[in-house]
Design a protein around this motif. Structure first.
Motif, short mmCIF file in Angstrom:
data_model
loop_
_atom_site.label_atom_id
_atom_site.label_comp_id
_atom_site.label_asym_id
_atom_site.label_seq_id
_atom_site.Cartn_x
_atom_site.Cartn_y
_atom_site.Cartn_z
N UNK A 291 -5.17 -12.22 -3.31
CA UNK A 291 -4.65 -13.49 -2.80
C UNK A 291 -4.35 -13.46 -1.30
N UNK A 292 -4.20 -12.28 -0.74
CA UNK A 292 -3.88 -12.16 0.69
C UNK A 292 -4.97 -11.41 1.45
N UNK A 293 -6.20 -11.42 0.92
CA UNK A 293 -7.28 -10.63 1.51
C UNK A 293 -7.60 -11.05 2.94
N UNK B 255 6.48 -7.67 -4.87
CA UNK B 255 5.64 -8.87 -5.02
C UNK B 255 4.54 -8.98 -3.96
N UNK B 256 4.80 -8.54 -2.74
CA UNK B 256 3.77 -8.58 -1.71
C UNK B 256 2.60 -7.67 -2.04
N UNK B 257 2.90 -6.46 -2.52
CA UNK B 257 1.83 -5.54 -2.93
C UNK B 257 1.02 -6.12 -4.09
N UNK B 258 1.71 -6.76 -5.04
CA UNK B 258 1.01 -7.37 -6.17
C UNK B 258 0.06 -8.46 -5.69
N UNK B 259 0.50 -9.27 -4.72
CA UNK B 259 -0.37 -10.33 -4.17
C UNK B 259 -1.58 -9.73 -3.45
N UNK C 50 -1.42 19.38 -6.48
CA UNK C 50 -1.80 18.01 -6.77
C UNK C 50 -0.53 17.18 -7.00
N UNK C 51 -0.67 15.91 -6.76
CA UNK C 51 0.39 14.95 -7.00
C UNK C 51 -0.22 13.70 -7.64
N UNK C 52 0.59 12.73 -7.97
CA UNK C 52 0.11 11.51 -8.63
C UNK C 52 0.16 10.33 -7.67
N UNK C 53 -0.76 9.38 -7.84
CA UNK C 53 -0.77 8.15 -7.05
C UNK C 53 -1.27 7.01 -7.93
N UNK C 54 -0.66 5.83 -7.77
CA UNK C 54 -1.13 4.63 -8.47
C UNK C 54 -2.17 3.98 -7.57
N UNK C 55 -3.38 3.79 -8.11
CA UNK C 55 -4.50 3.29 -7.30
C UNK C 55 -5.28 2.23 -8.06
N UNK C 56 -6.14 1.53 -7.31
CA UNK C 56 -7.05 0.56 -7.91
C UNK C 56 -8.33 0.49 -7.08
N UNK C 57 -9.44 0.12 -7.75
CA UNK C 57 -10.76 0.06 -7.11
C UNK C 57 -11.33 -1.34 -6.99
N UNK C 58 -10.58 -2.34 -7.44
CA UNK C 58 -11.02 -3.73 -7.38
C UNK C 58 -9.80 -4.63 -7.43
N UNK C 59 -9.96 -5.87 -7.00
CA UNK C 59 -8.87 -6.83 -7.08
C UNK C 59 -8.60 -7.19 -8.54
N UNK C 60 -7.34 -7.46 -8.86
CA UNK C 60 -7.01 -7.88 -10.22
C UNK C 60 -5.53 -7.73 -10.50
#
Length: 80
Positions: free
Chosen positions: A51-53, A42-46, A1-11
């Protein structure tokens, strides 16, 4: 196993979490990198905020941290 930063919704950063994920296996012509440091640009954060959907549609779960430094671990070559 390894680690990953993920998200399931915009925010904002509050939607980020660190998950255990299966170690990826490189396909032909790819390299596996052991990541030593990663950052969210910054692009990934947007993209994460939605904001860039229109330009970069997201599927969930999605990940962050494509700016990285690491060490090559494995390579696969194309067999002919």
């Amino acid at each position: 196993m390894t680690k990953a930063v993920r998200y399931d919704e915009f925010g904002g950063i509050e939607v980020l979490r660190v998950d255990d994920v299966d170690r990826p296996v490189p396909d032909d012509g790819q390299v596996l990198i052991r990541v030593k440091a990663a950052g969210i640009n910054p692009g990934e954060a947007a993209i994460r905020t939605g904001a860039m959907a229109d330009i970069f549609p997201s599927t969930f779960p999605s990940g962050q941290g494509s700016d990285l430094a690491g060490v090559g671990q494995a390579t696969w070559s194309i067999s002919t």
